[in-house]
Design an enzyme around this catalytic site. Sequence first.
Site, short mmCIF file in Angstrom:
data_model
loop_
_atom_site.label_atom_id
_atom_site.label_comp_id
_atom_site.label_asym_id
_atom_site.label_seq_id
_atom_site.Cartn_x
_atom_site.Cartn_y
_atom_site.Cartn_z
N GLN A 204 4.71 9.35 7.22
CA GLN A 204 3.78 10.22 6.49
C GLN A 204 4.21 11.68 6.62
O GLN A 204 4.18 12.43 5.65
CB GLN A 204 2.36 10.03 7.01
CG GLN A 204 1.81 8.65 6.69
CD GLN A 204 0.43 8.41 7.23
OE1 GLN A 204 -0.11 9.24 7.96
NE2 GLN A 204 -0.15 7.28 6.89
N LYS B 166 0.82 -1.21 0.00
CA LYS B 166 0.00 0.00 0.00
C LYS B 166 0.86 1.27 0.00
O LYS B 166 0.63 2.19 -0.79
CB LYS B 166 -0.93 -0.02 1.23
CG LYS B 166 -1.83 1.20 1.35
CD LYS B 166 -3.11 0.88 2.07
CE LYS B 166 -2.94 0.73 3.57
NZ LYS B 166 -2.79 2.03 4.26
N ASP C 291 2.11 -0.97 11.89
CA ASP C 291 0.77 -1.39 11.49
C ASP C 291 0.46 -2.84 11.88
O ASP C 291 -0.67 -3.30 11.69
CB ASP C 291 0.60 -1.24 9.97
CG ASP C 291 0.60 0.22 9.54
OD1 ASP C 291 0.23 1.08 10.36
OD2 ASP C 291 0.98 0.49 8.38
C1 S3P Z 1 2.53 4.96 6.22
C2 S3P Z 1 3.09 5.35 7.41
C3 S3P Z 1 2.58 4.93 8.72
C4 S3P Z 1 1.63 3.73 8.61
C5 S3P Z 1 0.65 3.89 7.49
C6 S3P Z 1 1.37 4.05 6.17
C7 S3P Z 1 3.11 5.45 4.96
O1 S3P Z 1 1.89 6.00 9.30
O2 S3P Z 1 0.96 3.55 9.82
O3 S3P Z 1 -0.20 2.76 7.42
O4 S3P Z 1 2.80 4.90 3.88
O5 S3P Z 1 3.92 6.38 5.01
P1 S3P Z 1 2.59 7.11 10.24
O6 S3P Z 1 3.45 7.96 9.38
O7 S3P Z 1 1.43 7.89 10.82
O8 S3P Z 1 3.34 6.34 11.26
#
Ligand code: S3P
Length: 432
Positions: free
Chosen positions: A162, A14, A313
């Site tokens: 993120q 994803k 996750d």
């Molecule tokens: C993700 C970062 C994670 C993860 C999310 C996907 C990403 O979140 O929990 O499912 O693709 O950068 P956080 O940045 O809030 O830790």
Amino acid sequence: MRPLSGRAGVPGDKSISHRALMLSALAVGESVVEGLLEGEDVLATAAAMRAMGATIERGADGRWTIHGVGVGGLLQPDQALDMGNSGTSTRLLMGLVASHPITATFIGDASLSKRPMNRVIAPLSEMGAEINASPGGRLPLMLRGLCPAVPIEYCLPVASAQVKSAVLLAGLNTPGVTRVIEPVPTRDHSERMLRGFGAELTVEEDGDGARVISIRGEAELTPQHIVVPGDPSSAAFPTVAALIVPGSEIVIGNVGLNPTRAGVYDVLRMMGADIEFVDRREVGGEPVADLRVRASTLRGIEVPPDIAPSMIDEFPILFVAAALAEGRTITRGLEELRVKESDRLAVMATGLRAIGARVEEAEEGLVIDGTGGAPLAGGATIATHLDHRIAMSFAVAGLAATDAVTIDDMTPVQTSFPVFTELMRGLGAELR
Ligand code: S3P
């Protein structure tokens, strides 16, 4: 409890799928993506990039073709960008819009509308974006980008890929060098892919062991052919299912094992899991292997908190494994789980207790005393709170329960793992 057996392959990663669409949409020319996850979260990203000018099409062979608009070329969307359930789409796209001369409104579902956006609002405002959010820094929000934006050096106050990615993506169309300092390493797909598309990006370590990521803006991205590896987060569900249902043996093909993502497999092995990595190779610049998983007697452990970001996750499904292990599993340093698609500490503790597990909830983690392999009681209905990983975790827990476990709503699974039910049934799981 019928043992699981056979071979399956999980859908595309994803995190990588989101980034593949975004960067392809910013390259000049045609990119092709194979193995894209066709889940609702990724489709929300595709729709948003289309609304801002990119051409994105799915071929009959399942390959996606993207014609990008060039860095700096995003267009004003006519309507609000509907992010559905997807925090990754929201935060990364906020970064992209922040350094373009456009205004966009971001909306989402009830779960996403409760999640904190101040963590991206703060650095993007420093770069010059104007953001009007709902109370508490939540969606719906309106973001007016600034072009040219102001390059910043930003030290991440929370371990979040993120937030890191939002700043780096904003930096892509910002003159000069934008820098993110990451005291705790998080998934590095943005860094890998930005480089792959030809952006000038460096990663160094500072004196304190923090990662310093620098990107030179006003980049020109070259179109790519991307092959997305299978999602290790999705693979964790059939993996734990095979571990906890006696007599099981399965193979899951093509699982991405980027070290910033694969922590759950290390932790499960520390607990005594029989997981073999077969045919290690590279797919699309990411390490990949097939996983051979055999039912195992798991032992409770104290999960080292510094592994948390590489399996952030996977805690919901790890808690299920812990509930069936021998002895006590202690987890700490997991305050971020409270702001995911649901409050995963509270929701998992409540649900696991309802099906007979012994769980104590602390502020930053759960302490679980496992059954030692004896089935859980089951016989309860679980509230998923629009959280795909809660739904899948309890579906797996139900496989190791005496009475059926009922999930109130399986539709959230469409966000990340649309074929979950078929895949599990194909391995012999009794899901109705
Ligand atoms: C993700 C970062 C994670 C993860 C999310 C996907 C990403 O979140 O929990 O499912 O693709 O950068 P956080 O940045 O809030 O830790």
